[in-house]
Enzyme design. Structure first.
Site, PDB file in Angstrom:
ATOM      1  N   CYS A  89      43.769  36.167  88.173  1.00 45.38           N
ATOM      2  CA  CYS A  89      43.041  34.862  89.059  1.00 45.38           C
ATOM      3  C   CYS A  89      42.163  35.690  90.533  1.00 45.38           C
ATOM      4  O   CYS A  89      43.411  36.199  91.078  1.00 45.38           O
ATOM      5  CB  CYS A  89      42.738  33.392  88.480  1.00 45.38           C
ATOM      6  SG  CYS A  89      41.646  32.826  89.333  1.00 45.38           S
ATOM      7  N   GLU A 132      37.784  31.168  81.996  1.00 44.74           N
ATOM      8  CA  GLU A 132      35.683  31.040  83.322  1.00 44.74           C
ATOM      9  C   GLU A 132      35.998  28.712  82.775  1.00 44.74           C
ATOM     10  O   GLU A 132      35.367  29.210  83.830  1.00 44.74           O
ATOM     11  CB  GLU A 132      35.096  31.549  82.742  1.00 44.74           C
ATOM     12  CG  GLU A 132      35.572  33.006  83.556  1.00 44.74           C
ATOM     13  CD  GLU A 132      35.807  32.850  84.552  1.00 44.74           C
ATOM     14  OE1 GLU A 132      35.869  32.421  86.205  1.00 44.74           O
ATOM     15  OE2 GLU A 132      37.222  34.383  85.305  1.00 44.74           O
ATOM     16  N   HIS A 135      37.701  27.553  84.530  1.00 46.63           N
ATOM     17  CA  HIS A 135      37.262  26.683  86.205  1.00 46.63           C
ATOM     18  C   HIS A 135      36.079  25.784  86.611  1.00 46.63           C
ATOM     19  O   HIS A 135      36.164  24.709  87.396  1.00 46.63           O
ATOM     20  CB  HIS A 135      36.772  28.149  86.598  1.00 46.63           C
ATOM     21  CG  HIS A 135      37.707  29.267  87.194  1.00 46.63           C
ATOM     22  ND1 HIS A 135      38.718  29.155  88.742  1.00 46.63           N
ATOM     23  CD2 HIS A 135      38.199  30.794  87.463  1.00 46.63           C
ATOM     24  CE1 HIS A 135      39.104  29.818  88.937  1.00 46.63           C
ATOM     25  NE2 HIS A 135      39.275  30.727  88.378  1.00 46.63           N
TER      26      HIS A 135
HETATM   27 ZN    ZN Z   1      40.059  32.721  87.724  1.00 45.14          ZN
END
Ligand code: ZN
Length: 165
Positions: A89, A132, A135
């Site tokens: 990441c 993602e 996130h």
């Molecule tokens: Zn990430």
């Protein structure tokens, strides 16, 4: 075009759940999407969520072998038995740890003109779409590691030069 600075693990914005974008055509959303695309473009980057550049809105970009796209308000679907894959990441730089991911994924969302966007695939695409979307829900991939790997990961990360939280 602006390549934005990437927020690192420990920054509270990475823990915030993002808001849906009510008007994808808003000039501020267009600017956000441009920054997401410009920032994910650098070689070695596979995906970037809005939270990683400090914005609590539901959008991310992906760079799959140089093929760059973005999606606003993505909704994730997955299929297949989860498999262990090495993952990294941009907000946890310098580390890769194995974690479970479904082998196939699809997100459906919109672009800045309100047209439907569908991103789907296996391999890196499947992994990036799941990473993602996490996130945007305020989750980092290291939270999903197996307990022992996670302990090891946290020990290593706390000793990293960039880690200050
Ligand atoms: Zn990430």
């Amino acid at each position: 075009m602006t390549e934005r600075q990437i927020r690192l693990f420990g920054d509270p914005v990475l823990r915030s759940r993002t808001d849906l974008i009510p008007d994808p055509g808003d000039p501020r959303v267009r600017a956000l999407v441009e920054d997401l695309v410009d920032t994910v473009e650098a070689p070695g980057r596979a995906g970037l969520a809005a939270t990683q550049i400090g914005v609590g809105l539901r959008a991310f970009s992906v760079n799959i072998d140089g093929d760059i796209s973005y999606v606003i308000n993505p909704v994730l679907e997955v299929s297949g038995e989860p498999e262990l894959v090495d993952e990294g990441c941009l907000s946890v730089p310098g580390f890769y740890f194995p974690r479970l991911r479904h082998p196939w994924a699809r997100v459906t969302g919109v672009d800045v003109d309100g047209n439907e966007v569908v991103l789907e695939g296996d391999g890196l695409m499947a992994q990036a779409l799941q990473h993602e979307t996490d996130h945007l829900d305020g989750k980092l991939y290291i939270e999903g590691l197996e307990p022992e790997t996670k302990r090891e990961a946290m020990r290593a990360i706390r000793q990293a030069d960039w880690f200050s939280a």
